[in-house]
Design a protein around this motif. Structure first.
Motif, PDB file in Angstrom:
ATOM      1  N   MET A  83      39.200   2.842  90.680  1.00  0.00           N
ATOM      2  CA  MET A  83      39.705   2.138  89.578  1.00  0.00           C
ATOM      3  C   MET A  83      40.366   2.998  88.355  1.00  0.00           C
ATOM      4  SD  MET A  83      36.819  -0.859  89.345  1.00  0.00           S
ATOM      5  CE  MET A  83      35.476  -0.037  88.446  1.00  0.00           C
ATOM      6  N   ASN A  84      41.593   2.726  88.181  1.00  0.00           N
ATOM      7  CA  ASN A  84      42.429   3.638  87.031  1.00  0.00           C
ATOM      8  C   ASN A  84      42.840   2.698  86.044  1.00  0.00           C
ATOM      9  OD1 ASN A  84      41.817   5.800  88.848  1.00  0.00           O
ATOM     10  ND2 ASN A  84      43.625   5.716  89.831  1.00  0.00           N
ATOM     11  N   SER A  85      42.917   3.348  84.964  1.00  0.00           N
ATOM     12  CA  SER A  85      43.751   2.651  83.650  1.00  0.00           C
ATOM     13  C   SER A  85      42.930   1.379  83.512  1.00  0.00           C
ATOM     14  CB  SER A  85      44.987   2.139  84.134  1.00  0.00           C
ATOM     15  OG  SER A  85      45.956   3.362  84.245  1.00  0.00           O
ATOM     16  N   LEU A  86      41.650   1.641  83.506  1.00  0.00           N
ATOM     17  CA  LEU A  86      40.703   0.508  83.073  1.00  0.00           C
ATOM     18  C   LEU A  86      40.931  -0.114  81.648  1.00  0.00           C
ATOM     19  CD1 LEU A  86      37.659   2.053  84.912  1.00  0.00           C
ATOM     20  CD2 LEU A  86      38.596  -0.210  85.351  1.00  0.00           C
ATOM     21  N   LYS A  87      40.901  -1.336  81.766  1.00  0.00           N
ATOM     22  CA  LYS A  87      40.833  -2.242  80.655  1.00  0.00           C
ATOM     23  C   LYS A  87      39.533  -3.010  80.203  1.00  0.00           C
ATOM     24  CE  LYS A  87      45.523  -3.248  81.998  1.00  0.00           C
ATOM     25  NZ  LYS A  87      46.494  -4.438  82.354  1.00  0.00           N
ATOM     26  N   PRO A  88      39.587  -3.484  79.060  1.00  0.00           N
ATOM     27  CA  PRO A  88      38.249  -3.977  78.627  1.00  0.00           C
ATOM     28  C   PRO A  88      38.210  -5.301  79.577  1.00  0.00           C
ATOM     29  CG  PRO A  88      39.519  -3.384  76.509  1.00  0.00           C
ATOM     30  CD  PRO A  88      40.305  -3.126  77.762  1.00  0.00           C
ATOM     31  N   GLU A  89      38.979  -6.025  79.874  1.00  0.00           N
ATOM     32  CA  GLU A  89      38.980  -7.175  80.598  1.00  0.00           C
ATOM     33  C   GLU A  89      38.405  -6.824  82.150  1.00  0.00           C
ATOM     34  OE1 GLU A  89      41.539  -6.432  78.737  1.00  0.00           O
ATOM     35  OE2 GLU A  89      43.438  -6.989  79.921  1.00  0.00           O
ATOM     36  N   ASP A  90      38.224  -5.717  82.404  1.00  0.00           N
ATOM     37  CA  ASP A  90      37.915  -5.403  83.752  1.00  0.00           C
ATOM     38  C   ASP A  90      36.302  -5.159  83.564  1.00  0.00           C
ATOM     39  OD1 ASP A  90      40.477  -2.929  84.161  1.00  0.00           O
ATOM     40  OD2 ASP A  90      40.191  -4.918  85.026  1.00  0.00           O
ATOM     41  N   THR A  91      35.616  -5.409  82.596  1.00  0.00           N
ATOM     42  CA  THR A  91      34.240  -5.468  82.523  1.00  0.00           C
ATOM     43  C   THR A  91      33.803  -6.312  82.966  1.00  0.00           C
ATOM     44  OG1 THR A  91      34.481  -4.394  79.937  1.00  0.00           O
ATOM     45  CG2 THR A  91      32.597  -5.671  80.707  1.00  0.00           C
ATOM     46  N   GLY A  92      32.615  -6.176  83.577  1.00  0.00           N
ATOM     47  CA  GLY A  92      31.794  -6.956  84.536  1.00  0.00           C
ATOM     48  C   GLY A  92      30.930  -6.397  85.727  1.00  0.00           C
ATOM     49  N   ARG A  93      30.031  -7.405  86.319  1.00  0.00           N
ATOM     50  CA  ARG A  93      29.416  -6.775  87.577  1.00  0.00           C
ATOM     51  C   ARG A  93      30.361  -6.757  88.900  1.00  0.00           C
ATOM     52  NH1 ARG A  93      24.452  -4.921  87.468  1.00  0.00           N
ATOM     53  NH2 ARG A  93      23.402  -4.664  89.221  1.00  0.00           N
ATOM     54  N   TYR A  94      30.371  -5.861  89.430  1.00  0.00           N
ATOM     55  CA  TYR A  94      30.962  -5.664  90.594  1.00  0.00           C
ATOM     56  C   TYR A  94      30.283  -5.953  92.007  1.00  0.00           C
ATOM     57  CZ  TYR A  94      35.202  -4.551  87.982  1.00  0.00           C
ATOM     58  OH  TYR A  94      36.352  -4.591  87.219  1.00  0.00           O
ATOM     59  N   TYR A  95      30.544  -6.662  92.825  1.00  0.00           N
ATOM     60  CA  TYR A  95      29.727  -7.064  93.848  1.00  0.00           C
ATOM     61  C   TYR A  95      30.602  -6.664  95.072  1.00  0.00           C
ATOM     62  CZ  TYR A  95      26.694  -9.571  90.910  1.00  0.00           C
ATOM     63  OH  TYR A  95      25.735 -10.052  89.852  1.00  0.00           O
ATOM     64  N   CYS A  96      29.851  -5.995  96.226  1.00  0.00           N
ATOM     65  CA  CYS A  96      30.391  -5.609  97.527  1.00  0.00           C
ATOM     66  C   CYS A  96      30.195  -6.933  98.238  1.00  0.00           C
ATOM     67  CB  CYS A  96      29.823  -4.262  98.039  1.00  0.00           C
ATOM     68  SG  CYS A  96      30.338  -3.910  99.615  1.00  0.00           S
ATOM     69  N   VAL A  97      31.017  -7.129  99.183  1.00  0.00           N
ATOM     70  CA  VAL A  97      30.535  -8.250  99.974  1.00  0.00           C
ATOM     71  C   VAL A  97      31.272  -8.023 101.386  1.00  0.00           C
ATOM     72  CG1 VAL A  97      32.526  -9.852  99.428  1.00  0.00           C
ATOM     73  CG2 VAL A  97      30.357 -10.890 100.725  1.00  0.00           C
ATOM     74  N   ALA A  98      30.286  -8.233 102.884  1.00  0.00           N
ATOM     75  CA  ALA A  98      30.812  -7.980 103.980  1.00  0.00           C
ATOM     76  C   ALA A  98      31.482  -9.512 104.502  1.00  0.00           C
ATOM     77  CB  ALA A  98      29.994  -7.302 104.762  1.00  0.00           C
ATOM     78  N   GLY A  99      32.421  -9.606 105.185  1.00  0.00           N
ATOM     79  CA  GLY A  99      32.639 -10.951 105.612  1.00  0.00           C
ATOM     80  C   GLY A  99      32.118 -10.967 107.280  1.00  0.00           C
ATOM     81  N   SER A 100      32.400 -12.105 107.950  1.00  0.00           N
ATOM     82  CA  SER A 100      31.998 -12.227 109.094  1.00  0.00           C
ATOM     83  C   SER A 100      32.705 -11.761 109.945  1.00  0.00           C
ATOM     84  CB  SER A 100      31.559 -13.637 109.214  1.00  0.00           C
ATOM     85  OG  SER A 100      32.662 -14.339 109.562  1.00  0.00           O
ATOM     86  N   GLU A 101      32.482 -11.695 111.318  1.00  0.00           N
ATOM     87  CA  GLU A 101      33.605 -11.433 112.283  1.00  0.00           C
ATOM     88  C   GLU A 101      34.596 -12.203 112.611  1.00  0.00           C
ATOM     89  OE1 GLU A 101      30.301 -11.842 115.334  1.00  0.00           O
ATOM     90  OE2 GLU A 101      31.652 -13.242 116.639  1.00  0.00           O
TER      91      GLU A 101
END
Length: 128
Positions: A83-101
């Protein structure tokens, strides 16, 4: 036990950079598409970026195009979000999620479908 663990979040000034990591254990992440979602206080969780199993297909939300880059290292069972050039609106909790097959990267991010296994998230705060 299937587990996704995010890391790399923190406090950064506007214009700064962070690199998030999503490490999988208990299963081979390279068999599934993976996405990064974020949730700001009072907001719904939104798909930020998703990547196919091979890494050949990527999706970015309009708000992060040109600033964020998703990648995966299947040998390390890990997916990254630069993540580059971050902005205040990028603030949040970031979650990783795996899909299914049966999931696709684009559908995961655009329609929030086929989301299978979630991590606990990592906090990103962009503030001066």
């Amino acid at each position: 036990q299937l587990q996704l663990v995010e890391s790399g979040g923190g406090l950064v000034q506007p214009g700064g950079s962070l690199r998030l990591s999503c490490a999988a254990s208990g299963f081979a992440l390279d068999s599934y598409p993976v996405g990064w979602f974020r949730q700001a206080p009072g907001e719904e969780r939104e798909g930020v970026s998703c990547i196919s199993t091979s890494g050949g297909i990527t999706f970015y939300a309009d708000s992060v195009k040109g600033r964020f880059t998703i990648s995966r290292d299947n040998a390390k069972n890990t997916v990254f979000l630069q993540m580059n050039s971050l902005k205040p609106e990028d603030t949040g909790r970031y979650y990783c999620v795996a899909g299914s097959e049966f999931s696709t990267a684009v559908a995961m991010c655009r329609r929030a479908v086929g989301l299978n296994s979630w991590g606990q998230g990592t906090q990103v705060t962009v503030s001066s």
